[in-house]
Write a protein that holds these residues in place. Structure first.
Motif, PDB file in Angstrom:
ATOM      1  N   TRP A   1       0.874  -1.183   0.000  1.00  0.00           N
ATOM      2  CA  TRP A   1       0.000   0.000   0.000  1.00  0.00           C
ATOM      3  C   TRP A   1       0.906   1.226   0.000  1.00  0.00           C
ATOM      4  O   TRP A   1       1.614   1.492   0.959  1.00  0.00           O
ATOM      5  CB  TRP A   1      -0.877  -0.009   1.241  1.00  0.00           C
TER       6      TRP A   1
ATOM      7  N   ASN B   1      -2.023   3.716  -3.999  1.00  0.00           N
ATOM      8  CA  ASN B   1      -1.930   2.552  -4.875  1.00  0.00           C
ATOM      9  C   ASN B   1      -1.925   1.323  -3.975  1.00  0.00           C
ATOM     10  O   ASN B   1      -1.032   1.159  -3.130  1.00  0.00           O
ATOM     11  CB  ASN B   1      -0.661   2.575  -5.724  1.00  0.00           C
TER      12      ASN B   1
ATOM     13  N   ASP C   1      -1.949  -2.768  -3.863  1.00  0.00           N
ATOM     14  CA  ASP C   1      -1.738  -4.031  -4.572  1.00  0.00           C
ATOM     15  C   ASP C   1      -2.313  -5.160  -3.741  1.00  0.00           C
ATOM     16  O   ASP C   1      -1.772  -5.496  -2.667  1.00  0.00           O
ATOM     17  CB  ASP C   1      -0.245  -4.256  -4.819  1.00  0.00           C
TER      18      ASP C   1
ATOM     19  N   PRO D   1      -2.951 -11.158  -8.901  1.00  0.00           N
ATOM     20  CA  PRO D   1      -2.830  -9.783  -8.389  1.00  0.00           C
ATOM     21  C   PRO D   1      -3.901  -8.855  -8.966  1.00  0.00           C
ATOM     22  O   PRO D   1      -4.346  -9.017 -10.108  1.00  0.00           O
ATOM     23  CB  PRO D   1      -1.437  -9.351  -8.860  1.00  0.00           C
TER      24      PRO D   1
ATOM     25  N   GLN E   1      -5.345  -4.435  -8.434  1.00  0.00           N
ATOM     26  CA  GLN E   1      -4.968  -3.134  -7.893  1.00  0.00           C
ATOM     27  C   GLN E   1      -6.203  -2.284  -7.619  1.00  0.00           C
ATOM     28  O   GLN E   1      -7.204  -2.374  -8.332  1.00  0.00           O
ATOM     29  CB  GLN E   1      -4.055  -2.373  -8.854  1.00  0.00           C
TER      30      GLN E   1
ATOM     31  N   LYS F   1      -6.856   1.904  -6.918  1.00  0.00           N
ATOM     32  CA  LYS F   1      -6.217   3.222  -6.902  1.00  0.00           C
ATOM     33  C   LYS F   1      -7.242   4.247  -6.418  1.00  0.00           C
ATOM     34  O   LYS F   1      -8.378   4.273  -6.897  1.00  0.00           O
ATOM     35  CB  LYS F   1      -5.689   3.593  -8.288  1.00  0.00           C
TER      36      LYS F   1
END
Length: 409
Positions: free
Chosen positions: A242, A310, A312, A320, A322, A324
């Motif tokens: 993070w 951001n 992850d 994975p 993400q 944002k």
């Protein structure tokens, strides 16, 4: 104070304030009882609040409001006379602890004990001059440099000796906390620095029956973390990292541009995710996740702070993903209702006979104070439940557990 006066005159709504806008459910869902908190709990009325302040900068509230650039002139002008009448008392201030600010409206004294006694006299004089029944102090000042607890903070005897010796371990904020507690005044710490959260002052508050709370107002990026992180944990989604960065151009940003003050803020911001995600219980999901926090002073932005995150995350079969977040917020606009709520709730706590750490007010803080040895709760939704259940308890209502099995018996 500008916001409260604007509300009192009917020019704006108390958006963001639990004490003024939130409801509280009472009893079973089928009872449909959900009064406003301000109608359920005997809080002080906004019309009964008198404002005062200490500030190392001598500007009256009107001048300060215009310089800060938070409010537009259309919101300032109608209450200009009210703001102009509020002039700050000379502050206990030392540039050693907040290196980026230089003030002239500053108290003088031979020792820090002497300065603390001057603050106590200020409290008594303000109360008498304004015919106040009760006082609450909320620390809204700049972040001081990082100080670790030491023997000077262990007992009130050692604390008072350190004040008399002008020990560097005793920062100005601690003098305000000491003065407040000695005068029987509830104290809320809105900054991340070591202040009322020392063994000496915790014991003093308990012994003198004074509610205290802290620390570090939860307004922007960390507030978002306490919303998103519980969601990740609830779904058992993993976290690889993070990354958080902020830009802001107000005086807070200028102060945090100093590495010593930033370290104090960083300690507060970094603690949130570990406490919520509990990597010691969920090592496969959260062990060794990367957490980076940056704050950059950027004058053109003024009080309109911008935070980028951001995130992850890791999902099914280790794939994975993400998230944002770009949060363009107004720092003071988010903080103002917190100050109001803390003042009203702290006053209520004292009238209800509560003393010492008010953990139920952790909803408002990045780094909540808790009993020694007890892990503070950071999950915003658990904090909200704790706050409302405390109000129910104090008012003789049943706790809400959300079990609900009685509806299906």
């Amino acid at each position: 104070m500008a916001g409260v006066e604007s509300i009192r005159r009917g020019r704006s709504k108390p958006i963001g304030s639990l004490t003024q806008m939130a409801t509280i459910r009472l009893g079973k869902r089928t009872e449909k009882r959900a009064p406003l908190i301000k109608d359920f709990v005997p809080l002080a009325k906004l019309d009964d609040i008198v404002f005062g302040a200490w500030d190392p900068i001598p500007d009256d509230a009107l001048t300060a409001a215009r310089k800060a650039g938070v409010l537009e002139e259309r919101d300032i002008e109608p209450i200009a006379d009210f703001l102009k009448a509020i002039k700050p008392m000379p502050a206990v201030f030392d540039n050693k602890y907040v290196t980026r600010i230089h003030g002239t409206n500053v108290k003088k004294g031979k020792t820090k004990r002497d300065l603390a006694e001057q603050l106590r006299q200020d409290i008594r004089d303000f109360k008498s001059r304004n015919k106040c029944d009760r006082i609450v102090i909320v620390w809204c000042a700049s972040t001081e440099i990082f100080i670790r607890p030491g023997p000077q903070h262990a007992t009130i005897e050692q604390f008072e000796k350190a004040m008399e010796k002008n020990d560097d371990a005793i920062a100005p904020s601690m003098l305000y906390a000491y003065a407040a507690i000695m005068e029987g005044v509830p104290f809320a710490n809105g900054a991340p620095n070591l202040c009322v959260d020392t063994p000496a002052l915790l014991k003093l508050a308990q012994d003198r029956g004074v509610p205290i709370s802290g620390k570090d107002f939860k307004t922007g990026q960390t507030w978002m973390k306490t919303i998103v992180a519980p969601g990740l944990k609830a779904r058992m989604l993993g976290l690889a990292g993070w990354y958080s960065t902020n830009i802001l151009g107000n005086r807070d940003g200028e102060v945090l541009d100093d590495p010593q003050s930033f370290k104090t803020k960083e300690e507060s911001k970094l603690s949130v995710l570990h406490t919520i995600l509990q990597p010691e219980l969920y090592p496969e999901l959260y062990k060794d996740f990367s957490h980076v926090v940056r704050i950059n002073y950027y004058p053109p932005r003024g009080d309109n702070k911008e935070g980028w995150d951001n995130i992850d995350i890791v999902g099914w079969m280790n794939y994975p993903m993400q998230i944002k977040i770009n949060f363009l917020c107004r720092d003071s606009i988010l903080a103002a209702p917190i100050v109001l709520d803390l003042a009203l709730f702290s006053d209520f706590a004292q009238r209800a006979g509560m003393k010492g750490i008010q953990e139920w007010l952790s909803f408002y803080y990045k780094s909540p104070m808790a009993a020694p040895g007890l892990q503070p709760e950071h999950d915003l939704f658990i904090q909200q439940t704790k706050l409302k259940n405390t109000l129910r308890h104090l008012m003789g209502e049943d706790q809400i557990t959300h079990l609900g099995l009685e509806y299906y018996a």
